[in-house]
Design an enzyme around this catalytic site. Sequence first.
Site, short mmCIF file in Angstrom:
data_model
loop_
_atom_site.label_atom_id
_atom_site.label_comp_id
_atom_site.label_asym_id
_atom_site.label_seq_id
_atom_site.Cartn_x
_atom_site.Cartn_y
_atom_site.Cartn_z
N GLY A 9 0.04 19.33 -14.40
CA GLY A 9 0.06 18.62 -15.69
C GLY A 9 -0.88 19.27 -16.68
O GLY A 9 -1.71 20.11 -16.33
N GLN A 78 4.40 26.23 -11.15
CA GLN A 78 5.47 25.72 -12.02
C GLN A 78 5.25 26.38 -13.38
O GLN A 78 4.27 26.09 -14.07
CB GLN A 78 5.35 24.19 -12.13
CG GLN A 78 6.50 23.56 -12.87
CD GLN A 78 6.26 22.09 -13.19
OE1 GLN A 78 5.14 21.59 -13.15
NE2 GLN A 78 7.31 21.38 -13.52
N GLY A 136 7.23 2.80 -14.51
CA GLY A 136 8.49 2.72 -13.78
C GLY A 136 8.44 1.47 -12.92
O GLY A 136 7.54 1.33 -12.08
N ASN A 161 5.90 1.81 -9.81
CA ASN A 161 5.83 3.05 -9.06
C ASN A 161 4.45 3.69 -9.28
O ASN A 161 4.07 3.98 -10.40
CB ASN A 161 6.95 3.96 -9.59
CG ASN A 161 6.84 5.38 -9.09
OD1 ASN A 161 6.09 5.67 -8.17
ND2 ASN A 161 7.62 6.26 -9.71
N HIS A 321 -34.19 13.74 -25.21
CA HIS A 321 -35.26 12.96 -25.82
C HIS A 321 -34.72 11.72 -26.53
O HIS A 321 -33.77 11.82 -27.30
CB HIS A 321 -36.02 13.75 -26.91
CG HIS A 321 -36.03 15.21 -26.72
ND1 HIS A 321 -37.08 15.86 -26.13
CD2 HIS A 321 -35.13 16.17 -27.02
CE1 HIS A 321 -36.83 17.16 -26.10
NE2 HIS A 321 -35.66 17.37 -26.62
P1 TTP Z 1 1.71 13.11 -16.25
O1 TTP Z 1 0.50 12.24 -16.17
O2 TTP Z 1 2.97 12.52 -16.74
O3 TTP Z 1 1.37 14.40 -17.12
P2 TTP Z 1 0.02 15.16 -17.35
O4 TTP Z 1 -0.85 15.14 -16.13
O5 TTP Z 1 0.35 16.51 -17.90
O6 TTP Z 1 -0.76 14.33 -18.47
P3 TTP Z 1 -0.41 14.14 -20.03
O7 TTP Z 1 0.80 13.26 -20.10
O8 TTP Z 1 -1.65 13.50 -20.53
O9 TTP Z 1 -0.23 15.51 -20.65
O10 TTP Z 1 2.01 13.76 -14.82
C1 TTP Z 1 2.00 13.04 -13.62
C2 TTP Z 1 1.64 13.98 -12.50
O11 TTP Z 1 2.64 15.00 -12.34
C3 TTP Z 1 0.36 14.72 -12.74
O12 TTP Z 1 -0.28 14.82 -11.50
C4 TTP Z 1 0.79 16.07 -13.24
C5 TTP Z 1 2.10 16.29 -12.54
N1 TTP Z 1 3.11 17.07 -13.27
C6 TTP Z 1 3.47 18.32 -12.80
O13 TTP Z 1 2.93 18.80 -11.80
N2 TTP Z 1 4.46 19.00 -13.48
C7 TTP Z 1 5.08 18.50 -14.58
O14 TTP Z 1 5.97 19.17 -15.12
C8 TTP Z 1 4.67 17.19 -15.05
C9 TTP Z 1 5.34 16.60 -16.27
C10 TTP Z 1 3.71 16.53 -14.38
#
Ligand code: TTP
Length: 406
Positions: A9, A78, A136, A161, A321
């Site tokens: 993310g 990714q 969700g 969820n 301070h």
């Molecule tokens: P989110 O919390 O939806 O995304 P984020 O962590 O990037 O935060 P923000 O919305 O503030 O930018 O993601 C949920 C989890 O999934 C989190 O652990 C990150 C992961 N994730 C990925 O690994 N790949 C992705 O493409 C997305 C959207 C999320």
Amino acid sequence: MQTVVLAAGKGTRMRPLTDRRPKPMVPVADRPLVAHTVDAAVEAGASRIVLVVGYEAEPIREYFGETHAGVPITYVRQERRLGTADAVRVAAAELDDAPFVVLNGDALFDQASLDSLFQGGPAVASVRVDDPTQYGVLDVADDVITGIVEKPAEPPSDLINAGAYLFPAGAREWLDVPESERGEHELTDVLERAIDRVDVRPVPLERWLDVGRPWELLEANEWKVAELVDEADADGEPGAVSARRGTVSDDATLRGPVVVEAGATVREGVTIEGPALVRSGATVGPNAYVRGTTLIGPDASVGHAVEIKNSVLMADAAVNHLSYVGDSILGRDVNFGAGTVVANLRHDDRPVELTVKGERVSTGRRKFGVVLGDEAKTGIDTNMNAGVTLSTGATTKPGESVTRDR
Ligand code: TTP
């Protein structure tokens, strides 16, 4: 159980704290956020971790290396942040033909509940919330999930969820879901496919925290600092200061569970009321007062006549301070000029608001102070209003009253 941890993310809602580090690496007690998830997975019986990384991946690799607590870690990248189903699809190439667990790398789960998720059949961790409309929401009949609906105006239940799943082996074939309305390939659509084919049960969580916004980072620290110092307390004398591995002056008062790590210094005239964690290389005092649930990060310094309440100071932050910091998060290398004072309560007693992705959002907290990005510096005698954010590297002039973000 092979376990996929999603850590690609961007953490845009956590800005400016994620300007220079991926959200999975924000500090929570004595380790990065994602390490709590990985440790809980290992404890629950993960045989192998597949970590999906993307934005700012290098610090994550450096932290974990090739194994963690004896469990092998495989990294998959990714390339584009196309959604959680896409992230698992990238990981699937590394998965054996067997059931697998998927965990959001930015959530904290209580250990006992996670243990039961790992031990059963296809399942989704779930938690009851007062207002499910932003999550969700699970539809459940006879302890089997019959549907999931994203952010419904009229939720079918109060069970949401929580971002931890046990999928059957066959789910590797169901990951190629179309884009959702949000323009992402989402794991909830994979879950829809799963519940059409097999019984998926909800596993209730005792405790859970989705760490997306700055005040949730404060909450994560409130949870994990207290847990850590409690564990240390159990090893020491009952009711005594839990662990003084660092140098603590005879003239300092440490009450309740406080951990002072090896290499940290607490000087004369300091009072620390736990739960508190003072990390290696940090100095507190002389004559400082630390209370609430507070994390003083590695090499941070808290000096004379400073009060810190319920806050997180990241590595190398300095409040040296005559200052007050309440319910706040100070990024790495932040420097407070003498006499900097933070407000953490509104006169109308309403929850403090903070800017998240350009919008003012309620933190739900009556007490909340400020968020300072890495290397922000305040001039002497700066006052900051409750709910102000200073971006990475921002500065204030001497004597300024800061009422808006900058
Ligand atoms: P989110 O919390 O939806 O995304 P984020 O962590 O990037 O935060 P923000 O919305 O503030 O930018 O993601 C949920 C989890 O999934 C989190 O652990 C990150 C992961 N994730 C990925 O690994 N790949 C992705 O493409 C997305 C959207 C999320």
